[in-house]
Design a protein around this motif. Structure first.
Motif, PDB file in Angstrom:
ATOM      1  N   UNK A   1      32.125 -58.536  -2.090  1.00 21.72           N
ATOM      2  CA  UNK A   1      30.726 -58.196  -2.307  1.00 21.72           C
ATOM      3  C   UNK A   1      30.214 -57.326  -1.160  1.00 21.72           C
ATOM      4  N   UNK A   2      30.636 -57.677   0.053  1.00 18.51           N
ATOM      5  CA  UNK A   2      30.227 -56.893   1.212  1.00 18.51           C
ATOM      6  C   UNK A   2      30.688 -55.444   1.115  1.00 18.51           C
ATOM      7  N   UNK A   3      31.840 -55.252   0.485  1.00 15.64           N
ATOM      8  CA  UNK A   3      32.387 -53.901   0.399  1.00 15.64           C
ATOM      9  C   UNK A   3      31.605 -53.017  -0.575  1.00 15.64           C
ATOM     10  N   UNK A   4      30.956 -53.656  -1.570  1.00 16.28           N
ATOM     11  CA  UNK A   4      30.222 -52.839  -2.544  1.00 16.28           C
ATOM     12  C   UNK A   4      28.733 -52.788  -2.245  1.00 16.28           C
TER      13      UNK A   4
ATOM     14  N   UNK B   1      37.092 -51.393  14.605  1.00 15.43           N
ATOM     15  CA  UNK B   1      37.210 -50.069  15.225  1.00 15.43           C
ATOM     16  C   UNK B   1      36.283 -49.026  14.617  1.00 15.43           C
ATOM     17  N   UNK B   2      35.854 -49.244  13.386  1.00 16.49           N
ATOM     18  CA  UNK B   2      34.994 -48.252  12.737  1.00 16.49           C
ATOM     19  C   UNK B   2      33.637 -48.879  12.454  1.00 16.49           C
ATOM     20  N   UNK B   3      32.611 -48.285  12.993  1.00 11.72           N
ATOM     21  CA  UNK B   3      31.255 -48.748  12.702  1.00 11.72           C
ATOM     22  C   UNK B   3      30.435 -47.557  12.228  1.00 11.72           C
ATOM     23  N   UNK B   4      29.837 -47.713  11.068  1.00  5.85           N
ATOM     24  CA  UNK B   4      29.091 -46.615  10.482  1.00  5.85           C
ATOM     25  C   UNK B   4      27.634 -47.007  10.352  1.00  5.85           C
TER      26      UNK B   4
ATOM     27  N   UNK C   1      32.268 -58.275   8.227  1.00  2.92           N
ATOM     28  CA  UNK C   1      31.746 -57.229   9.101  1.00  2.92           C
ATOM     29  C   UNK C   1      32.656 -56.021   9.274  1.00  2.92           C
ATOM     30  N   UNK C   2      33.762 -56.009   8.559  1.00  2.88           N
ATOM     31  CA  UNK C   2      34.666 -54.859   8.669  1.00  2.88           C
ATOM     32  C   UNK C   2      34.066 -53.640   7.966  1.00  2.88           C
ATOM     33  N   UNK C   3      34.274 -52.463   8.549  1.00  2.00           N
ATOM     34  CA  UNK C   3      33.852 -51.227   7.891  1.00  2.00           C
ATOM     35  C   UNK C   3      34.960 -50.192   7.968  1.00  2.00           C
ATOM     36  N   UNK C   4      34.987 -49.344   6.953  1.00  2.00           N
ATOM     37  CA  UNK C   4      35.927 -48.215   6.965  1.00  2.00           C
ATOM     38  C   UNK C   4      35.174 -46.952   7.357  1.00  2.00           C
ATOM     39  N   UNK C   5      35.942 -45.932   7.711  1.00  2.00           N
ATOM     40  CA  UNK C   5      35.341 -44.644   8.058  1.00  2.00           C
ATOM     41  C   UNK C   5      34.825 -43.951   6.793  1.00  2.00           C
ATOM     42  N   UNK C   6      33.809 -43.107   6.950  1.00  2.00           N
ATOM     43  CA  UNK C   6      33.356 -42.340   5.784  1.00  2.00           C
ATOM     44  C   UNK C   6      34.421 -41.330   5.325  1.00  2.00           C
ATOM     45  N   UNK C   7      35.422 -41.135   6.140  1.00  3.16           N
ATOM     46  CA  UNK C   7      36.492 -40.187   5.754  1.00  3.16           C
ATOM     47  C   UNK C   7      37.842 -40.915   5.829  1.00  3.16           C
ATOM     48  N   UNK C   8      37.840 -42.159   5.334  1.00  3.06           N
ATOM     49  CA  UNK C   8      39.035 -42.985   5.506  1.00  3.06           C
ATOM     50  C   UNK C   8      40.292 -42.376   4.879  1.00  3.06           C
TER      51      UNK C   8
END
Lengths: 462, 286, 302
Positions: A158-161, A238-241, A410-417
């Motif tokens: 759910x956090x991912x969407x 490592x990635x925070x957006x 709390x994990x996030x991916x890069x906008x250009x993953x």
């Protein structure tokens, strides 16, 4: 392990655009207008709110019917569509099988830039959501009451969407990680199933000593997906957006923790380096050359089809941890989204909702090997009690579903993953190849990402 | 025959040396052929240069032709279209252009020369990405035209035809035709075309091979599987064997490769006489 | 190509017809040429002056992409690699092709026709198929290489290592094109007038003397053509490394050759403007080198 890749490495790339404006001037004007419409390109804030619609209104629209285009590479999609069209006879869903995430993203990006041929519903990996959401290319589904579905899904999916103040899709599947191991090899060499990474390294040494032709793990240095998941489990972020500000820190505590542990595999040459997802790799999984793999919960189906000769040998155990406390991460997994350019968002939302929230659709999905993201299914007796023949009758879903409960938030991916992943083997992968420091490789990856992000107009800290 | 004096003595040493080279050229193809007779599961387990297990060649061929609703046949048809339209066009334009440049003087002729000669040195692949970018602006990508149009341009073919036409067509012959009152185009079709034939076959064959084997251009331009030529189609089957949910079909890749090679080799062997004379008479002599 | 013996531009047979009909013959070619060759070049020149960003959109950046390319280690790394490839593989391939052409032409070979065709067949094999084939055979576990290593009992061949991967690629390229180059050279040898040989025979020249005094000079034009095409081919290197990449991901980076770099820039990195710039710089570089070779070749001849 870490052979994870989003899809076939030698995939046929898709074309950039179907049709863009001929005159450059026109193109610039259009772009400017589009940007203005998205609040001057300020990410995440500018989507025009979708016209609100109640559940009844959505239902009525589906009853009335229409046609929508759906892009996906999910093998189960056609069966789900068949069921959908049976439930709503006036609906027609045109399926485009986009073969795999990488091609899919390129094609979708092109259609969106072109402003034509945009699908109404499209699959996206969780990690690709930001790269479409930030430039304002996805519809916020909050207005359709999708917030009500939150309880259906595991918190991590759910956090991912739902990020940056909107709901961009509904989770389709999930991939909590687990340790898959070849019980025959373990038995033969008297290895114990490791609970911690230290034990895991220990067993790897033992195996190497006993049989140098076998390796506890395999790593071809091209598995960005696997490595990010391992860093995730180690507590790295490592990635925070935050809007157009991106922080890249591939030397944070969690990342270092993983690198330090994993460096042992490299220094002591405990991993074999068969290229992942190739025929040779599948054979090595089948014949015990690779004794274990740490990967997402969708792996059983892949093993069954890719390494049929391994049947009866494989077992599942929880992912090893650093200190014995169960901690997990997601690996892979997708959602469906409604692009801003869809010309019938109401129907699109209706289909999406049915696809990933309706029990009937989820049933079809699971029957053909999908690993769900919905709590009810993950907790159902039938699911948990399933005894897999391939895994020697083990109730694998008990283990796999257990992993879903401990995913670090709390994990996030890069906008250009997807770009970042494409240069992973150029940077981090070199550490595997040269048996050098992973931290150096991570630093190189960091540098490339900072450069790329800056070039793409982000404010990058790192 | 260029040199008809005393036949030299055969040399065993030289023959052995060349036999080594022949083996180098042929053993991968032998491997391919042997592999095409094996079922998928024996491909990796057995020795590559000998047959193994049941003879599965025909089973493999029929599977190639029916896999994914017979898409291989479609790829074959697409390839033929690309060859006929693209390579055919390239040959035609090169023949006309080369003839025009060789046999007429007109304003701007030198400029045309310079541009075309410069173009020969521009790597086709360096051009592929820009062409793709332009075609995508025009909405031409993912259509058959996106492959056919760039294929239709062969600066080297034009150059070859120009050299060939200069040599093979006596200007006096054209003058004679003109005296007889024949128009320029009529002269071309009735007299020049026949003289140009070996050159045309040579250019055609090289452009056909280039088109038949082209990978980079269609790879960039096409995303619809139904438009793929054979080369890309086979590569996509090969890629199917890799990845999550992979279905290795290496036996189909290999057998499909054999089926892809055969027609082009056959064309070459059948037309050998023509293209060899074309090559020696015009192409590389200068 | 002007390097073939006769200066191309200056050649004007005396009684050529001065006529606009010439244009009508050349026109069809020029129309397609303008559309599918000149226009893309101009369009990419245009593109190379802009930068389209994920955030902030498209903007005019002047020559910023060019200055970026000139200092881009990835680009020069790839360019250096193809230069190295060029310097090693092309001479080897052309030498083998030359020996083969001379041997076949010498008439001292048993099975001459067969040899000629056998050497040429690989050229007709689609590059993709050739790479897939060799890729299979290179496999250390299940390929021919693995079998060979087992037979010898040690790791004599290891194509998929940092040291050998470029050689492995070079081998595939050589295999594909040796026959093609042989044929070009052989065809040129066939055009040597018989009288030259007879004269040499009368002078009592031996085989080697005939080769050095008659055959090699006759081959110069063809060799220049073959060299130029090989140079262009090397600079375009794409199929082989990009298909082998799936078998050796860490060995072959996304910028392994300039062509792969341009491809990945536009398709994975969404940097079409920079990709256009790289393509232009590479095209110019290739043309310059091809031109220099051509000049050198013709100057010595004159």
């Amino acid at each position: 392990m870490n052979d994870l890749k989003e899809e076939a490495p030698m995939s046929i790339k898709r074309n950039l655009t179907r049709s863009r404006r001929v005159a450059a001037a026109a193109a610039v004007t259009v772009l400017a207008t589009t940007l203005a419409a998205c609040g001057g390109g300020e990410p995440g804030s500018g989507e025009e709110p979708a016209e609100a619609a109640s559940a009844e209104e959505i239902e009525a629209a589906l009853e009335e019917g229409g046609t929508i285009d759906f892009w996906t590479w999910t093998p189960q999609a056609q069966k789900q569509i068949d069921a959908f069209e049976k439930a709503y006879p006036n609906m027609t869903v045109n399926l485009t099988d986009t073969q795999g995430a990488e091609d899919h993203n390129t094609a979708l990006q092109n259609a969106i830039s072109a402003g034509s041929g945009i699908p109404d519903v499209a699959q996206l990996e969780y990690q690709s959501v930001p790269q479409f959401q930030l430039p304002g290319q996805l519809t916020d589904l909050t207005a359709y009451g999708f917030g009500d579905h939150e309880a259906l899904y595991t918190p991590s999916t759910w956090g991912a969407v739902s990020q940056n103040g909107g709901i961009w899709g509904l989770p389709q599947d999930s991939g909590p990680m687990a340790l898959f191991y070849n019980a025959d090899v373990f038995e033969e060499h008297d290895l114990v199933v490791p609970e911690t990474w230290d034990e895991y390294v220990e067993q790897a040494r033992k195996l190497k000593e006993a049989d140098p032709d076998k390796a506890m793990i395999n790593d071809d240095g091209n598995g960005a997906g696997g490595v990010t998941s391992m860093i995730w489990q180690a507590g790295g972020k490592p990635f925070q957006v935050d809007g157009d500000t991106v922080t890249v820190d591939l030397a944070d505590e969690g990342t270092q923790k993983w690198a330090e542990m994993y460096q042992q595999f490299i220094d002591e040459e405990l991993a074999s380096d068969i290229p992942g997802w190739t025929d040779e790799w599948y054979q090595a999984l089948a014949d015990g050359t690779i004794a274990s793999i740490v990967v997402g919960a969708w792996m059983p189906g892949v093993l069954e089809s890719g390494a049929p000769d391994g049947s009866g040998k494989w077992r599942v155990a929880p992912m090893p941890t650093y200190d014995g406390t169960p901690v997990n991460a997601e690996n892979g997994g997708s959602t469906e989204v409604v692009p801003e350019g869809s010309d019938d968002k109401l129907l699109a939302a209706g289909f999406l909702q049915w696809l990933n929230a309706d029990p009937e659709s989820i049933k079809v999905f699971m029957e053909t090997g999908g690993f769900p993201a919905t709590v009810a299914e993950l907790e159902s007796e039938e699911f948990l009690g399933f005894e897999s023949e391939y895994f020697g009758g083990q109730k694998i879903n008990e283990v796999l579903a257990g992993g879903a409960e401990n995913v670090v938030e709390g994990w996030q991916y890069l906008p250009w993953q997807s770009y970042a992943n494409s240069i992973f083997s150029d940077t981090v992968g070199q550490a595997y190849l040269d048996k050098t420091s992973l931290l150096d490789g991570l630093a190189a990856w960091q540098e490339e990402n900072v450069r790329y992000g800056t070039e793409q107009g982000f404010t990058v800290n790192g | 025959m260029a040199h008809s004096f005393a036949r030299p003595r055969k040399s065993v040493t030289l023959t052995i040396l060349m036999a080594g080279l022949v083996v180098y050229s042929l053993f991968p193809l032998w491997w391919l052929l042997m592999s095409a007779t094996k079922p998928q599961e024996l491909l990796s387990g057995s020795f590559g240069l000998l047959p193994a297990g049941e003879f599965a060649l025909f089973a493999n061929i029929s599977e190639v032709l029916t896999h994914q609703d017979g898409i291989f046949v479609r790829w074959f048809g697409n390839t033929v279209v690309y060859v006929l339209a693209g390579a055919g066009g390239a040959t035609l334009f090169a023949a006309l252009g080369g003839y025009g440049l060789a046999k007429y003087r007109f304003r701007g002729r030198n400029a045309v020369f310079a541009t075309v000669l410069g173009a020969v040195a521009v790597p086709g692949a360096a051009l592929a990405v820009p062409t793709f970018l332009m075609f995508s602006e025009l909405g031409l990508t993912n259509t058959m035209w996106s492959v056919i149009l760039p294929t239709m341009v062969s600066p080297f073919g034009l150059y070859l035809m120009w050299v060939f036409a200069s040599e093979a067509i006596p200007t006096e012959l054209l003058e004679a035709a003109r005296v007889d009152g024949a128009g320029e185009w009529r002269t071309f079709f009735t007299i020049s075309l026949r003289l140009l034939a070996p050159g045309i076959v040579t250019v055609a064959l090289f452009v056909i091979v280039a088109t038949w084997n082209n990978y980079f251009l269609p790879l960039i331009m096409l995303s619809d599987k139904n438009l793929f030529p054979l080369a890309i189609g086979l590569a996509s089957w090969n890629a199917d064997a890799t990845g999550v949910g992979a279905t290795p079909v290496f036996h189909l890749v290999i057998t499909g490769a054999v089926l892809t090679i055969l027609p082009i080799v056959a064309v070459f062997l059948l037309l050998q006489r023509y293209w060899q004379s074309g090559l020696s008479a015009g192409g590389v002599k200068g | 190509m002007a390097g073939t013996g006769t200066p191309v531009l200056g050649r004007r047979p005396p009684s050529l017809r001065v006529s606009a009909a010439g244009w009508s013959f050349v026109a069809p070619f020029l129309v397609v040429f303008a559309f599918a060759f000149i226009a893309p070049v101009i369009y990419s020149l245009y593109l190379s002056l802009f930068r389209d960003q994920l955030m902030g959109g498209n903007q005019f950046v002047g020559f910023a992409n060019y200055s970026a390319a000139f200092t881009d280690p990835k680009f020069w790394d790839g360019a250096g690699r193809v230069l190295l490839f060029l310097a090693v593989q092309v001479p080897i391939m052309l030498f083998v092709a030359l020996v083969a052409a001379l041997a076949i032409d010498s008439g001292r070979l048993f099975g001459k026709r067969f040899t000629r065709i056998a050497l040429f067949v690989p050229y007709a094999v689609p590059g993709v198929v050739a790479v897939l084939m060799w890729g299979f055979m290179y496999g250390e576990r299940i390929g021919m290489v693995g079998w060979l290593n087992d037979a010898v009992g040690s790791q004599v061949l290891a194509p998929f290592t940092k040291e050998w991967i470029l050689v492995a690629i070079g081998n595939i390229v050589t295999w594909e094109f040796v026959g093609y180059n042989m044929l070009i050279l052989y065809a040129a040898l066939r055009t040597v007038p018989g009288e030259l040989y007879e004269a040499a025979a009368l002078d009592g020249a031996n085989q080697w003397r005939v080769i050095s005094a008659v055959k090699l000079p006759a081959l110069r034009g063809a060799l220049i053509i073959a060299t130029i095409f090989s140079i262009i081919g090397s600079f375009q290197l794409f199929n082989e490394p990009s298909i082998l990449q799936s078998l050796a991901p860490t060995l072959i980076s996304s910028s392994y050759t300039p062509n792969m770099y341009a491809y990945n820039l536009s398709f994975t990195g969404r940097q079409i403007n920079y990709a256009a710039t790289v393509a232009i710089v590479m095209g110019v570089l290739t043309a310059v080198i091809a031109y220099v070779v051509q000049l050198r070749g013709t100057r010595r001849e004159d």
